[in-house]
Every structure is written in structure tokens, then in C-alpha cells.
Design a protein around this motif. Structure first.
Motif, PDB file in Angstrom:
ATOM      1  N   UNK A 108       0.846  -1.189   0.000  1.00  0.00           N
ATOM      2  CA  UNK A 108       0.000   0.000   0.000  1.00  0.00           C
ATOM      3  C   UNK A 108       0.885   1.245   0.000  1.00  0.00           C
ATOM      4  N   UNK A 109       0.797   2.050  -1.065  1.00  0.00           N
ATOM      5  CA  UNK A 109       1.580   3.288  -1.146  1.00  0.00           C
ATOM      6  C   UNK A 109       0.655   4.490  -1.310  1.00  0.00           C
ATOM      7  N   UNK A 110      -0.590   4.369  -0.847  1.00  0.00           N
ATOM      8  CA  UNK A 110      -1.528   5.489  -0.942  1.00  0.00           C
ATOM      9  C   UNK A 110      -0.981   6.669  -0.154  1.00  0.00           C
ATOM     10  N   UNK A 111      -1.077   7.844  -0.746  1.00  0.00           N
ATOM     11  CA  UNK A 111      -0.597   9.057  -0.093  1.00  0.00           C
ATOM     12  C   UNK A 111       0.874   9.326  -0.333  1.00  0.00           C
ATOM     13  N   UNK A 112       1.579   8.435  -0.996  1.00  0.00           N
ATOM     14  CA  UNK A 112       2.999   8.637  -1.285  1.00  0.00           C
ATOM     15  C   UNK A 112       3.136   9.116  -2.725  1.00  0.00           C
ATOM     16  N   UNK A 113       4.098   9.989  -2.967  1.00  0.00           N
ATOM     17  CA  UNK A 113       4.282  10.526  -4.306  1.00  0.00           C
ATOM     18  C   UNK A 113       5.232   9.639  -5.104  1.00  0.00           C
ATOM     19  N   UNK A 114       5.177   9.804  -6.430  1.00  0.00           N
ATOM     20  CA  UNK A 114       6.059   9.051  -7.311  1.00  0.00           C
ATOM     21  C   UNK A 114       7.507   9.384  -6.984  1.00  0.00           C
ATOM     22  N   UNK A 115       8.360   8.379  -6.949  1.00  0.00           N
ATOM     23  CA  UNK A 115       9.769   8.572  -6.631  1.00  0.00           C
ATOM     24  C   UNK A 115      10.086   8.448  -5.155  1.00  0.00           C
ATOM     25  N   UNK A 116       9.048   8.300  -4.306  1.00  0.00           N
ATOM     26  CA  UNK A 116       9.286   8.142  -2.869  1.00  0.00           C
ATOM     27  C   UNK A 116       9.974   6.815  -2.602  1.00  0.00           C
ATOM     28  N   UNK A 117      10.860   6.808  -1.617  1.00  0.00           N
ATOM     29  CA  UNK A 117      11.535   5.575  -1.232  1.00  0.00           C
ATOM     30  C   UNK A 117      10.704   4.889  -0.155  1.00  0.00           C
ATOM     31  N   UNK A 118      10.398   3.603  -0.368  1.00  0.00           N
ATOM     32  CA  UNK A 118       9.566   2.814   0.541  1.00  0.00           C
ATOM     33  C   UNK A 118      10.344   1.571   0.924  1.00  0.00           C
ATOM     34  N   UNK A 119      10.192   1.131   2.171  1.00  0.00           N
ATOM     35  CA  UNK A 119      10.829  -0.105   2.618  1.00  0.00           C
ATOM     36  C   UNK A 119       9.820  -1.233   2.464  1.00  0.00           C
ATOM     37  N   UNK A 120      10.214  -2.274   1.769  1.00  0.00           N
ATOM     38  CA  UNK A 120       9.362  -3.438   1.549  1.00  0.00           C
ATOM     39  C   UNK A 120       9.056  -4.089   2.907  1.00  0.00           C
ATOM     40  N   UNK A 121       7.775  -4.243   3.257  1.00  0.00           N
ATOM     41  CA  UNK A 121       7.440  -4.831   4.556  1.00  0.00           C
ATOM     42  C   UNK A 121       7.748  -6.322   4.643  1.00  0.00           C
ATOM     43  N   UNK A 122       8.006  -6.965   3.514  1.00  0.00           N
ATOM     44  CA  UNK A 122       8.271  -8.398   3.512  1.00  0.00           C
ATOM     45  C   UNK A 122       9.760  -8.717   3.586  1.00  0.00           C
ATOM     46  N   UNK A 123      10.600  -7.856   2.953  1.00  0.00           N
ATOM     47  CA  UNK A 123      12.039  -8.125   2.908  1.00  0.00           C
ATOM     48  C   UNK A 123      12.877  -7.056   3.594  1.00  0.00           C
ATOM     49  N   UNK A 124      12.249  -5.944   3.996  1.00  0.00           N
ATOM     50  CA  UNK A 124      12.934  -4.830   4.656  1.00  0.00           C
ATOM     51  C   UNK A 124      13.956  -4.162   3.737  1.00  0.00           C
ATOM     52  N   UNK A 125      13.775  -4.266   2.411  1.00  0.00           N
ATOM     53  CA  UNK A 125      14.674  -3.634   1.459  1.00  0.00           C
ATOM     54  C   UNK A 125      13.945  -2.479   0.785  1.00  0.00           C
ATOM     55  N   UNK A 126      14.649  -1.373   0.483  1.00  0.00           N
ATOM     56  CA  UNK A 126      13.976  -0.202  -0.082  1.00  0.00           C
ATOM     57  C   UNK A 126      13.702  -0.345  -1.577  1.00  0.00           C
ATOM     58  N   UNK A 127      12.606   0.298  -2.023  1.00  0.00           N
ATOM     59  CA  UNK A 127      12.302   0.419  -3.441  1.00  0.00           C
ATOM     60  C   UNK A 127      11.643   1.764  -3.670  1.00  0.00           C
ATOM     61  N   UNK A 128      11.511   2.170  -4.931  1.00  0.00           N
ATOM     62  CA  UNK A 128      10.924   3.455  -5.284  1.00  0.00           C
ATOM     63  C   UNK A 128       9.501   3.266  -5.793  1.00  0.00           C
TER      64      UNK A 128
END
Length: 164
Positions: free
Chosen positions: A32-52
Motif C-alpha cells: 500500500x503506497x496510498x498518499x505517497x508521491x512518485x519517486x518516494x523511497x519505501x521499505x518493503x514490509x516483507x524483505x525490509x529492502x527499499x524500493x521506489x
């Protein structure tokens, strides 16, 4: 510090605005990335690794950023939460003027046994061992609250979600 050029971009889901598929799990799981803008860095809740967050994701309903509440429906049939019937039709029925008398059921002679808790698995967040199945038969309880009753997919018996 992470180099943004080496951070992968998630895959947008056209049918689900505000959700993306993480690039780190196979099969890809929803985030779920609702409310986040394009290009935001998010940490994967399953692997704890970041993605955009990709540029093609629409924000859907604007809300505070949160991590996934539940994976997509086809990934969840492994466990069945037991909950009372709270369907929309049941909640929207108008009250009737005739009194409804409950069916009389005999009192149980013995108290229902307390349901056992599953065993959390270190290094595997969201997965537990059922108290009824073999140790290699993992049960996915990702997103379910502690203490919720779930049905073991291997034996059909009920147990509770343990604290992680």
C-alpha cells in the motif's frame, strides 16, 4: 547511504490505485503506497529492502502512508480468519417490529477448551508453525492481529496468531 540508482522501482497495479507490487518477492506481493508521491523511497514490509514508488501509480484515496494491511486476495487462501458475520446486508437491515425469540440451546456441560497459539518463526515475519501441522508446513498470517483465530490449512483445526 544508499545510491538511488541502485534502488529498484516497484511495479504499479492498474486495477488497484495506490498499490504496487514489490520487486523483491516471488510472486510479487502488494504494498500500500496510498498518499505517497512518485519517486518516494519505501521499505518493503516483507524483505525490509527499499524500493521506489513508480511514476505511473495513482494515489487512490489520500491517506497517511501505511504499509500493507493485507496481501491481495489470491495470496490469502492459506489461512481462514474466523469472524462473526458482519456483512453489509446484515448491518443495513431495518429493525423489525416483531420480537425475535432466540432458539434455546442446551448449556454446554464442559467449557470450550482454550485455543492454542501457533509458534512464531524467527527470521520469517508473518509466518508461524501451526500447533497441529508438521514443522515444515508454514502458515502465512501476515497482517493478522495477535490472538486472532485462524484455521490451520493442513488440518482444518483452529489456533490463535502468536505475538511475533
Amino acid at each position: 547511504m544508499l545510491n538511488s540508482a541502485s534502488v529498484p522501482v516497484a511495479h504499479s497495479v492498474p486495477d488497484l490505485p495506490g498499490y504496487v507490487r514489490t520487486p523483491f518477492t516471488n510472486p510479487p506481493r502488494l504494498v500500500d503506497v496510498r498518499g505517497m508521491s512518485a519517486g518516494s523511497k519505501v521499505v518493503c514490509p516483507y524483505t525490509q529492502r527499499p524500493f521506489l514508488v513508480p511514476g505511473s501509480v495513482s494515489s487512490g484515496i489520500a491517506s497517511a502512508p501505511s504499509l500493507p494491511q493485507a496481501p491481495e486476495p489470491q495470496e490469502r487462501p492459506r489461512t481462514t480468519p474466523v469472524a462473526p458475520d458482519t456483512s453489509v446486508a446484515a448491518m443495513s437491515k431495518p429493525e423489525t417490529t416483531t420480537p425475535i425469540t432466540p432458539a434455546v440451546t442446551p448449556a454446554p456441560t464442559q467449557a470450550a477448551p482454550e485455543l492454542p497459539y501457533g509458534s512464531s518463526i524467527s527470521g520469517r515475519p508473518g509466518f508461524v508453525n501451526s500447533p497441529y501441522a508438521a514443522k515444515h508446513q508454514l502458515v502465512d498470517v501476515t497482517g493478522l492481529p495477535v490472538g486472532m483465530e485462524v484455521k490451520c490449512p493442513y488440518t482444518g483445526k483452529l489456533f490463535r496468531v502468536p505475538p511475533q
